[in-house]
Design an enzyme around this catalytic site. Sequence first.
Site: not given
Ligand code: EPU
Length: 338
Positions: A164, A238, A333
């Site tokens: 990012r 995010s 972010e």
């Molecule tokens: N999780 C929780 N509670 C929550 C949310 C997430 O426990 O409320 C845990 C779960 O275990 C889940 C893990 O976190 O499996 C990862 O969650 P998710 O797959 O939703 O992905 P993320 O790491 O929260 C990142 C990116 C997103 C992108 C997704 C999918 C960042 C800051 N965010 O989110 O990007 O869509 O992966 O690849 O890196 C963005 O940058 O705006 C964005 C939406």
Amino acid sequence: MLQIQENISLKNFNTFGIEVSARYYVEISREDELAELFLDPQWLGMKRLVLGGGSNMLFKNDFDGLVIRVNIRGIEQRLQNNDVFVEAGAGEVWNDLVNYCVDRGYAGIENLSLIPGSVGASPVQNIGAYGVELKDVFKSCRAFEIATGQFKTFDKAECGFAYRESVFKGALKEQYIIVSVKLHLSLLPHFNLKYGAIEQELLNRNISSPTLKDVSKVVSYIRVSKLPDPSTIGNAGSFFKNPIISRKQFEALLSNFPEVVNYPAGDEVKLAAGWLIEQCGWKGKTVGNTGTWKNQALVLVNHGGATGEEVYSLSSQIIDSVYSKFGVLLEREVNVIG
Ligand code: EPU
């Protein structure tokens, strides 16, 4: 002739839907209009903000300067054996470009389906999702240097991409305006299905050898099920980055919280910020007109009428509580303006 407007509402130009205004506003639809704009020295001296889709910004106040909205359109491609080079104007909507490529069988950005925002913002942020980042397919971008009025082409190495991050957010912040982005795609898909629920969702649909369209549809479906639609509930995806900590700090954390969600990140460890925030009791919580999303605690939302200050203050409370429970410092972010 360029039209400079005064006191324009930015509510429809930021996906958080925050009601703020810009003192001056101009829309650029051709490259040569940038040189024309900066012929007038008053704009060189003024506070400026370049806006694409406004999908990664939080306005805390009215913007007392010039907002430049880049609306340069057009998509062109060149095929060379199985390689495809696609160049798109900065003002194209990112997801329209994804659909354009998926429809023509150009592989590489299908996992980036439905990311809100413009093509011009994609390298600034090095957008990413489901195991793919823009840098994986990035060839170059063309940008206008404000100080000299010259155009420069940046190759991948010059963009300094990281998670990012890019030079456009760092060392060269506010010095260049991106006008087009060139991607290196392929007619031979290399699917990246390991991340998150993609494989499971393909299985649910009985798809064993997916097409680009299948992957794009599945990614879109997963996003829609987790993330709020900015056209109905203001948000900027995010709000925080997933924090990266040292292995040593991680091991200490693991002994207190064995279930902490984590991913390897070179010599370090990346934590799921959504999990940390949820553990602090914030998931789905409403505070005044703002809150966190019920299906994804990493996303802050505007339930209607929220001010930027309100959202910012909630984000500070979240940072504080995650720090006191886990000793991990979350970093925003989104770009906070004002
Ligand atoms: N999780 C929780 N509670 C929550 C949310 C997430 O426990 O409320 C845990 C779960 O275990 C889940 C893990 O976190 O499996 C990862 O969650 P998710 O797959 O939703 O992905 P993320 O790491 O929260 C990142 C990116 C997103 C992108 C997704 C999918 C960042 C800051 N965010 O989110 O990007 O869509 O992966 O690849 O890196 C963005 O940058 O705006 C964005 C939406």
